[in-house]
Design a protein around this motif. Structure first.
Motif, PDB file in Angstrom:
ATOM      1  N   LEU A   1       9.145   3.047  -7.913  1.00  0.00           N
ATOM      2  CA  LEU A   1       9.605   4.109  -8.804  1.00  0.00           C
ATOM      3  C   LEU A   1      10.978   3.765  -9.371  1.00  0.00           C
ATOM      4  O   LEU A   1      11.237   3.938 -10.564  1.00  0.00           O
ATOM      5  CB  LEU A   1       9.669   5.438  -8.057  1.00  0.00           C
ATOM      6  CG  LEU A   1      10.138   6.656  -8.865  1.00  0.00           C
ATOM      7  CD1 LEU A   1       9.113   7.017  -9.936  1.00  0.00           C
ATOM      8  CD2 LEU A   1      10.377   7.856  -7.958  1.00  0.00           C
TER       9      LEU A   1
ATOM     10  N   SER B   1       4.249  15.274  -3.648  1.00  0.00           N
ATOM     11  CA  SER B   1       4.794  13.921  -3.777  1.00  0.00           C
ATOM     12  C   SER B   1       5.664  13.799  -5.023  1.00  0.00           C
ATOM     13  O   SER B   1       6.670  13.096  -5.020  1.00  0.00           O
ATOM     14  CB  SER B   1       3.655  12.895  -3.831  1.00  0.00           C
ATOM     15  OG  SER B   1       2.992  12.811  -2.589  1.00  0.00           O
ATOM     16  N   CYS B   2       5.258  14.486  -6.080  1.00  0.00           N
ATOM     17  CA  CYS B   2       6.076  14.496  -7.305  1.00  0.00           C
ATOM     18  C   CYS B   2       7.427  15.141  -7.021  1.00  0.00           C
ATOM     19  O   CYS B   2       8.458  14.684  -7.536  1.00  0.00           O
ATOM     20  CB  CYS B   2       5.354  15.242  -8.419  1.00  0.00           C
ATOM     21  SG  CYS B   2       3.896  14.391  -9.072  1.00  0.00           S
TER      22      CYS B   2
ATOM     23  N   ASN C   1       2.887   4.934 -10.911  1.00  0.00           N
ATOM     24  CA  ASN C   1       2.459   4.206  -9.707  1.00  0.00           C
ATOM     25  C   ASN C   1       2.362   5.130  -8.493  1.00  0.00           C
ATOM     26  O   ASN C   1       2.826   4.797  -7.394  1.00  0.00           O
ATOM     27  CB  ASN C   1       3.424   3.049  -9.400  1.00  0.00           C
ATOM     28  CG  ASN C   1       3.359   1.946 -10.444  1.00  0.00           C
ATOM     29  OD1 ASN C   1       2.277   1.474 -10.784  1.00  0.00           O
ATOM     30  ND2 ASN C   1       4.517   1.559 -10.968  1.00  0.00           N
ATOM     31  N   ILE C   2       1.781   6.310  -8.709  1.00  0.00           N
ATOM     32  CA  ILE C   2       1.533   7.259  -7.632  1.00  0.00           C
ATOM     33  C   ILE C   2       0.026   7.404  -7.488  1.00  0.00           C
ATOM     34  O   ILE C   2      -0.678   7.626  -8.472  1.00  0.00           O
ATOM     35  CB  ILE C   2       2.163   8.628  -7.941  1.00  0.00           C
ATOM     36  CG1 ILE C   2       3.669   8.507  -8.146  1.00  0.00           C
ATOM     37  CG2 ILE C   2       1.872   9.617  -6.810  1.00  0.00           C
ATOM     38  CD1 ILE C   2       4.350   9.822  -8.503  1.00  0.00           C
ATOM     39  N   SER C   3      -0.472   7.275  -6.275  1.00  0.00           N
ATOM     40  CA  SER C   3      -1.908   7.396  -6.069  1.00  0.00           C
ATOM     41  C   SER C   3      -2.329   8.854  -6.199  1.00  0.00           C
ATOM     42  O   SER C   3      -1.519   9.764  -5.987  1.00  0.00           O
ATOM     43  CB  SER C   3      -2.297   6.869  -4.678  1.00  0.00           C
ATOM     44  OG  SER C   3      -1.876   7.770  -3.671  1.00  0.00           O
TER      45      SER C   3
ATOM     46  N   ALA D   1       9.475  12.615  -5.249  1.00  0.00           N
ATOM     47  CA  ALA D   1       9.892  11.559  -6.173  1.00  0.00           C
ATOM     48  C   ALA D   1      11.010  12.022  -7.093  1.00  0.00           C
ATOM     49  O   ALA D   1      11.897  11.235  -7.465  1.00  0.00           O
ATOM     50  CB  ALA D   1       8.689  11.085  -7.000  1.00  0.00           C
TER      51      ALA D   1
ATOM     52  N   THR E   1      -0.364   9.403 -12.975  1.00  0.00           N
ATOM     53  CA  THR E   1      -0.377   8.630 -11.735  1.00  0.00           C
ATOM     54  C   THR E   1      -0.329   7.129 -12.029  1.00  0.00           C
ATOM     55  O   THR E   1       0.333   6.371 -11.309  1.00  0.00           O
ATOM     56  CB  THR E   1      -1.635   8.947 -10.902  1.00  0.00           C
ATOM     57  OG1 THR E   1      -2.806   8.819 -11.722  1.00  0.00           O
ATOM     58  CG2 THR E   1      -1.567  10.358 -10.343  1.00  0.00           C
TER      59      THR E   1
ATOM     60  N   GLU F   1       0.428   9.102  -2.542  1.00  0.00           N
ATOM     61  CA  GLU F   1       1.213   8.002  -1.976  1.00  0.00           C
ATOM     62  C   GLU F   1       1.945   7.247  -3.080  1.00  0.00           C
ATOM     63  O   GLU F   1       1.382   6.980  -4.138  1.00  0.00           O
ATOM     64  CB  GLU F   1       0.303   7.053  -1.212  1.00  0.00           C
ATOM     65  CG  GLU F   1      -0.409   7.700  -0.034  1.00  0.00           C
ATOM     66  CD  GLU F   1      -1.376   6.741   0.649  1.00  0.00           C
ATOM     67  OE1 GLU F   1      -1.536   5.611   0.148  1.00  0.00           O
ATOM     68  OE2 GLU F   1      -1.967   7.132   1.668  1.00  0.00           O
ATOM     69  N   PHE F   2       3.215   6.932  -2.832  1.00  0.00           N
ATOM     70  CA  PHE F   2       3.981   6.174  -3.813  1.00  0.00           C
ATOM     71  C   PHE F   2       5.079   5.377  -3.112  1.00  0.00           C
ATOM     72  O   PHE F   2       5.456   5.675  -1.975  1.00  0.00           O
ATOM     73  CB  PHE F   2       4.595   7.093  -4.875  1.00  0.00           C
ATOM     74  CG  PHE F   2       5.761   7.910  -4.393  1.00  0.00           C
ATOM     75  CD1 PHE F   2       7.066   7.493  -4.630  1.00  0.00           C
ATOM     76  CD2 PHE F   2       5.570   9.092  -3.698  1.00  0.00           C
ATOM     77  CE1 PHE F   2       8.151   8.246  -4.184  1.00  0.00           C
ATOM     78  CE2 PHE F   2       6.633   9.850  -3.251  1.00  0.00           C
ATOM     79  CZ  PHE F   2       7.935   9.429  -3.497  1.00  0.00           C
ATOM     80  N   SER F   3       5.566   4.367  -3.835  1.00  0.00           N
ATOM     81  CA  SER F   3       6.634   3.522  -3.308  1.00  0.00           C
ATOM     82  C   SER F   3       7.946   3.868  -4.002  1.00  0.00           C
ATOM     83  O   SER F   3       8.050   3.713  -5.223  1.00  0.00           O
ATOM     84  CB  SER F   3       6.310   2.044  -3.542  1.00  0.00           C
ATOM     85  OG  SER F   3       7.451   1.231  -3.323  1.00  0.00           O
TER      86      SER F   3
END
Length: 251
Positions: free
Chosen positions: A73, A105-106, A61-63, A109, A57, A67-69
């Motif tokens: 990424l 979320s992964c 940069n994934i919480s 991404a 994480t 949550e991620f941007s």
């Protein structure tokens, strides 16, 4: 154990040939070298899901909540191949620690790797992974398993096996689901006789899945052991003896 439904990680799920760093894991943890920690765990085939979640994480940069941007990424200094390996590794480890939102979320991404800075595909910058790819569907099926959508997972595994009958991951996971159902002793049917009929059908499906697996992977010792136990439970001693012979030959 081939029937362990909690064993998500397999060597053919994320295909990464990068060898781990020469430093010890303790040294890498002490220096917070997130990328090298993930590489080390992959290279040495360690099962350290909590470490992967912590360092994965931070690296991507994934919480922890998922949550991620997409922009962050895309602008990461990691190469696309390293991003894919890290995301797959983090996805599987998230499932092992029971963090389904992070795993999902992964998956999201993964579909953005190779796209533009907004995380969307444009001409010349199409994502490297699509929803139709085998790589993505393997992970999606694991997420469905984690959310108890076993029928949805089975549909994916059946599709993967239709495309490639020798797909060991899909065959193994399909058997795990069917074996778990066959071993479910909860009498949910309206009568004991109906439950016994349903249980027998489930066992036959599990047997068929295991038999199909062994046809394409005859050197799998754990699978032969599973088949031997199935034969013994049905008083098929001749079949069990044959299975144990295969175990001996494979050792």
């Amino acid at each position: 154990d081939i029937t362990s439904s909690s064993t998500y990680g397999t060597t053919d799920t994320y295909n990464d040939n990068t060898m781990g760093p020469e430093d010890s894991l303790e040294t890498l943890l002490r220096t917070n070298d997130h990328l090298s920690v993930l590489r080390y765990i992959r290279a040495h085939k360690l099962r350290e899901p909590h470490l992967v979640v912590r360092h994965g994480t931070l690296l991507l940069n994934i919480s922890p909540s998922g949550e991620f941007s997409p922009r962050k990424l895309a602008s990461s200094s990691l190469g696309n191949a390293e991003k894919l390996s890290a995301l797959e590794q983090l996805c599987i480890s998230s499932l092992e620690v029971g963090n389904l939102p992070l795993a999902e979320s992964c998956l999201d991404a993964l579909l953005l790797v190779g796209g533009n800075s907004n995380g969307t595909a444009t001409a010349g910058a199409a994502p490297l992974i699509t929803k139709e790819s085998t790589r993505y569907r393997k992970l999606l099926a694991l997420c469905l398993e984690s959310s108890t959508d076993y029928d949805g997972a089975l549909k994916i595994y059946d599709a993967l096996l239709k495309e490639n009958p020798a797909n060991s991951h899909a065959a193994r996971r399909k058997y795990c689901i069917l074996a778990a159902r066959a071993n479910d002793t909860t009498a949910s049917s309206s009568s004991i006789s109906q439950w016994e009929e349903s249980s027998s059908e489930a066992q036959l499906k599990a047997y068929s899945a295991l038999n199909d697996y062994l046809q394409h992977h005859p050197g799998e010792v754990t699978a032969w052991n599973e088949m031997a136990e199935f034969c013994l439970s049905h008083s098929d001693y001749k079949g069990a003896a044959y299975c144990y012979e295969e175990v001996i030959l494979a050792c």
